[in-house]
Design an enzyme around this catalytic site. Structure first.
Site, short mmCIF file in Angstrom:
data_model
loop_
_atom_site.label_atom_id
_atom_site.label_comp_id
_atom_site.label_asym_id
_atom_site.label_seq_id
_atom_site.Cartn_x
_atom_site.Cartn_y
_atom_site.Cartn_z
N ASP A 45 108.37 34.05 2.32
CA ASP A 45 107.16 34.45 3.05
C ASP A 45 106.22 35.23 2.14
O ASP A 45 106.64 35.84 1.16
CB ASP A 45 107.52 35.26 4.29
N GLU A 66 110.61 39.13 4.63
CA GLU A 66 110.63 40.30 3.74
C GLU A 66 109.30 41.04 3.80
O GLU A 66 109.28 42.27 3.78
CB GLU A 66 110.92 39.87 2.30
N GLU A 111 111.95 39.98 -7.35
CA GLU A 111 110.73 40.76 -7.11
C GLU A 111 110.01 41.06 -8.43
O GLU A 111 110.61 41.09 -9.49
CB GLU A 111 111.07 42.07 -6.40
N HIS A 159 99.76 41.05 -3.57
CA HIS A 159 99.10 41.38 -2.30
C HIS A 159 97.57 41.48 -2.44
O HIS A 159 96.90 41.89 -1.50
CB HIS A 159 99.63 42.70 -1.72
#
Length: 388
Positions: A79, A144, A173, A359
């Site tokens: 996701d 997540e 990550e 992000h």
């Protein structure tokens, strides 16, 4: 800004080809959008067994290959966060675009590049070591970036019930800061937060004796919490930090004493403290200030740390071998799904690309880093599971 996507150039690596396919699937949390199906197909082709573990709207996948011996798991999430205003993107967020040596798209760095490198590394290792020692595994979730309630948290609960063990786990990550390989995560701080509601009595500002302003006594208590030295940290973790994140009170009118005041706060804490100790200290301070209050807690995760051992040594060696860098071993930053996996007694490291654009609008990953990330993952496998 143009909204016409620049088509990705002809792919030159298996990682880039898979990454473009993953970015093209709009898997905004908790949606998976077919990412796990794509990965499962690749893993089935090299002898993995696939188990689906759906909870609520969340897709979770557990893939394993091999038998007796230690289990080395590669974990990640399919996701991604929402795109934000699409008209601010140079190219459409779910149409992968290659330019200036980078691949652009939502999830390019966080963390579909890690997933692509993991799959290719697994394919390469199995081709070279079809009878490898131990067990290889891959653990994926689509929860997540969201509340993280029906993802790895629920999978780990299921694993605990059936006695599933994971010895080593590499999470993809984005661990790198300035260049790929300059940092590896070996743990994470705990995260606990609360909403404090201080109760008073609403009234007219001209008649304060008929009201009870909750803001005034609350400010003194919150100041004490904000400037309290919670601990001094330790060699692995920085000191615990306390931050007020939101304040709400009043009706909007300037002549009304509010009836309630709400404060949201969060602590990122080290292994010097426990969630229980934090709750007690907060309550003791609020009670000392004689507040009439309600306190609603939420615990995102306890701190975890992988001590020096086989996985940390293999990770550092792999990064040095591939990049020539000696990575900093860190516990900084936010939380990850490692906070749940650690409950299995698993050694965990997080290794991924540079985190500079995660992000953000125009999220991207350096294309040259993809095969190097694959090489790091493969070398870790070679050190831990290669047949001698």
């Amino acid at each position: 800004m143009s909204l016409v996507a620049t088509p990705a150039q002809a792919t030159t690596t298996a990682e880039l080809e898979l990454l473009t396919q993953l970015i093209g699937r709009p898997s905004v949390t908790p949606a998976d959008a077919g990412c796990q199906d794509l990965i499962a197909e690749r893993l089935l082709a090299i002898g993995f067994q696939i188990e689906r573990l759906p909870f609520g709207e969340v897709s979770n996948l557990w893939a394993t290959r091999g038998g007796a011996g230690p289990t080395l798991c590669f974990a990640g999430h399919t996701d991604v966060v929402p795109t934000g205003p699409e008209d601010q993107w140079t190219t459409r967020p779910f149409e992968p675009a290659e330019r200036d040596g980078h691949m652009y798209g939502r999830g390019a760095a966080d963390m579909k590049s890690g997933l692509a490198a993991m799959v290719v590394a697994l394919e390469q290792f199995v081709a070279a070591q079809p009878d490898h020692d131990g067990r290889l595994a891959m653990l994926l979730t689509s929860d997540e970036e969201g509340p993280a309630k029906d993802g790895i948290r629920r999978v780990v609960e299921a694993f605990q019930q059936r006695g599933e063990s994971v010895d080593f786990c590499v999470i993809g990550e984005c661990s790198s800061v300035d260049q790929f390989g300059d940092r590896v995560m070996v743990g994470r701080r705990g995260s606990i937060g609360a909403t404090l509601t201080v109760l008073g009595r609403q009234g007219h500002v001209a008649y304060p004796h008929l009201a009870d302003n909750p803001i005034h006594p609350a400010l003194a208590a919150m100041r004490e919490l904000a400037y309290l030295e919670w601990d001094g940290g330790n060699t692995d973790f920085p000191p615990t930090s306390f931050q007020i994140t939101n304040v709400r009170s009043g009706t909007g009118a300037t002549n009304v004493i509010p009836g309630t005041a709400e404060f949201d706060f969060n602590l990122r804490y080290s292994t010097e403290l426990s969630a229980g100790a934090i709750r007690k200290r907060v309550v003791d301070i609020l009670d000392a200030h004689r507040l009439n209050y309600r306190l609603d807690w939420w615990l995102s995760g306890e701190p975890f740390l992988t001590r020096p051992g086989p996985l940390r040594a293999a990770a550092a060696d792999a990064i040095r071998n591939v990049t020539g860098l000696t990575p900093t071993e860190s516990t900084a930053g936010g939380t990850s799904d490692g906070r749940f996996i650690a409950k299995l007694g698993t050694e965990i490291v997080e290794i991924g690309p540079v985190n500079a654009t995660i992000h953000q609008i125009d999220e991207c990953v350096r294309i040259d880093d993809l095969p190097r990330l694959t090489a790091v993952y493969r070398r870790i496998m070679e050190q831990l599971l290669a047949q001698t």
